[in-house]
Design a protein around this motif. Structure first.
Motif: not given
Lengths: 111, 116
Positions: A32-33, A62-69, A90-93, B97-101
């Motif tokens: 997420e950006l 705007d999130l541009n995934k191709g350009e990672t911008s 912020s990432g899923p990791g 705390a809230g929904l996942a994410g």
């Protein structure tokens, strides 16, 4: 490793001019950006996040995934937009909990 | 309502001394974060609490740094044997705390630490 790059330390424009604050990121996965802003003598606050696709104070990104911008734009800058702007991800990791910030860009809007 | 508060706002100490920095999160926020911002840099993650436990302390630079949150509210960041390189603004943030994410983090004003 995740990284956020903001190539400009300072962006100086005149009132009414268009603004684009650049942000590139490196992350393997689906982050997420965000854009955070810090006005003079105020605390850091969230400006906008890519997932909500909102326009806040006239700013869009705007999130541009191709350009990672994830560049921040405003068609007509105002003096009150002068502030420090930070791009962050912020990432899923991390369970989308912790934030990785760029070094920030100071936007100066002159009358 | 009151936002995140941090005390002291400024702390000047001598190299080798011990310091404690305090963070009061927004009432009811279960998640609390510490970041460090050195001059000319963006905030850098240090540690994240969910309730009383440290969910992620991967950002702590070395074993001189540790943080506690014994009752799941106020947190204290503790730095032993301070070094000049520890000089920075230490930011605290909290989120509900809230929904996942991602849940929006609300930042405090920071504590400016200067190690002489």
């Amino acid at each position: 490793a995740q990284r956020v790059t903001q190539p400009e330390k300072l962006l100086s424009v005149f009132k009414g001019a268009p603004v684009e604050l650049k942000c590139n990121y490196s992350y393997s996965g689906s982050p997420e950006l965000f854009w955070y802003v810090q006005y003079s003598r105020q605390r850091l606050q969230l400006l906008l996040r890519h997932i909500s696709r909102e326009s806040i104070k006239g700013f869009t990104a705007d999130l541009n995934k191709g350009e990672t911008s994830f560049h921040l734009k405003k068609p007509f800058a105002q003096e009150e937009d002068s502030a420090m702007y930070y791009c962050a991800l912020s990432g899923p990791g991390s369970g989308y909990s912790t934030l990785t910030f760029g070094k920030g860009t100071m936007l100066l809007v002159s009358p | 309502g009151a936002g995140v508060s941090q005390t002291p706002s400024n702390k000047v100490t001598e190299k080798g001394k011990y310091v404690e920095l305090r963070c009061d999160p927004i009432s009811g926020h279960t998640a609390l974060y510490w970041y460090r911002q050195s001059l000319g840099q963006g905030p850098e993650f240090l540690i994240y609490f969910q309730g009383t436990g440290a969910a992620d302390d991967s950002g702590l630079p070395n074993d001189r740094f540790f943080a506690v949150r014994p009752e799941g509210s106020v947190s204290t960041l503790k730095i032993q044997r301070t070094e000049r390189g520890d000089s920075a603004v230490y930011l605290c943030a909290s989120s509900a705390a809230g929904l996942a994410g991602y849940n929006e983090q609300f930042f405090g004003p920071g504590t400016r630490l200067t190690v002489l």
